[in-house]
Design an enzyme around this catalytic site. Structure first.
Site, PDB file in Angstrom:
ATOM      1  CG  ASP A  13      -2.044  -0.914   1.285  1.00 57.13           C
ATOM      2  OD1 ASP A  13      -2.030  -1.865   0.492  1.00 57.13           O
ATOM      3  OD2 ASP A  13      -2.925  -0.991   2.106  1.00 57.13           O
ATOM      4  CG  ASP A  14       0.055   3.742   2.067  1.00 60.26           C
ATOM      5  OD1 ASP A  14      -0.942   3.432   1.560  1.00 60.26           O
ATOM      6  OD2 ASP A  14       0.492   3.904   3.300  1.00 60.26           O
ATOM      7  CG  HIS A  64      -4.433   2.868  -0.821  1.00 62.45           C
ATOM      8  ND1 HIS A  64      -5.377   2.135  -0.235  1.00 62.45           N
ATOM      9  CD2 HIS A  64      -3.492   3.372   0.026  1.00 62.45           C
ATOM     10  CE1 HIS A  64      -4.754   2.140   1.166  1.00 62.45           C
ATOM     11  NE2 HIS A  64      -3.771   2.732   1.373  1.00 62.45           N
ATOM     12  CG  HIS A  68      -3.244   7.360   2.589  1.00 60.80           C
ATOM     13  ND1 HIS A  68      -3.530   7.432   3.744  1.00 60.80           N
ATOM     14  CD2 HIS A  68      -3.086   6.197   1.952  1.00 60.80           C
ATOM     15  CE1 HIS A  68      -3.384   6.040   4.139  1.00 60.80           C
ATOM     16  NE2 HIS A  68      -2.809   5.310   3.111  1.00 60.80           N
ATOM     17  CG  HIS A 152       2.274  -0.008   4.729  1.00 60.65           C
ATOM     18  ND1 HIS A 152       1.836  -1.064   5.433  1.00 60.65           N
ATOM     19  CD2 HIS A 152       1.015   0.758   4.444  1.00 60.65           C
ATOM     20  CE1 HIS A 152       0.606  -0.769   6.044  1.00 60.65           C
ATOM     21  NE2 HIS A 152       0.013   0.126   5.303  1.00 60.65           N
TER      22      HIS A 152
HETATM   23 ZN   LIG Z   1      -2.909   3.079   2.971  1.00 55.56          ZN
END
Ligand SMILES: [Zn+2]
Length: 183
Positions: A13-14, A64, A68, A152
């Site tokens: 993620d991210d 996503h 964020h 992440h």
């Molecule tokens: Zn996230």
């Protein structure tokens, strides 16, 4: 996912970020593993070359949001527009809500347009309170058939991933897990 299949789903993620994504991609390539990247639109805008590399190397992409966003702090329409803006760059049919939570109205809207992917194994790789060894142990302790494992692609986690990601991949392979992406 399916608890009768010896398979796991790796997710990051991210990202994407130049300080983190190349290491993750190199490691996945070394182990011959595909994963899913839930990306933040503004990072894709800044680092479109990394988005391209993720796609070219056969990984799955997910939305996503653009910034964020936490659903708690924003109106549903603001959130929906942010998801749409992100998808103009990401072109995904998968969605993962930041912080793992959505308002019911947002859920209703997102669920009509995307396949929503949550997780069951949180490695806590972003935490400054745990070590890289702890991250690896979280994978070992909580992974079971059909697990969706969350790492992440971020500055907070990369120091731990340098050790924990290759070790986790080695361990998962030794245990006989296959690596899948979502349909
Ligand atoms: Zn996230």
């Amino acid at each position: 996912m399916n608890s009768h299949e010896k398979a796991v789903y790796l997710t990051f993620d991210d990202g994407p970020l130049p300080e983190t994504t190349p290491f993750i991609l190199d490691t996945l390539r070394e182990f011959g593993v595909r994963a899913t990247f839930f990306m933040v639109g503004e990072n894709v805008l800044r680092h479109h070359d990394l988005y391209n590399r993720i796609v070219e190397e056969g990984h799955q992409v997910g939305n996503h949001t653009f910034n964020h966003l936490g659903s708690f702090k924003h109106m549903s329409i603001t959130y929906a527009l942010n998801v749409i803006k992100a998808n103009e760059l990401i072109h995904a049919h998968l969605f993962r809500p930041p912080h793992g939570w959505m308002r019911p109205t947002v859920y209703w809207w997102v669920n009509r347009k995307y396949r929503i992917i949550m997780w069951d194994v949180v490695t806590r790789d972003y935490s400054k309170w745990i070590t890289a060894e702890d991250v690896l142990n979280n994978v070992k302790r909580y992974t079971r058939n059909g697990s969706i494992i969350t790492f992440h692609d971020s500055l907070k986690s990369i120091d731990k991933l340098h050790y924990a990601l290759p070790e986790a991949l080695r361990w998962l392979k030794e245990q006989g897990y296959e690596f899948r992406v979502f349909k």
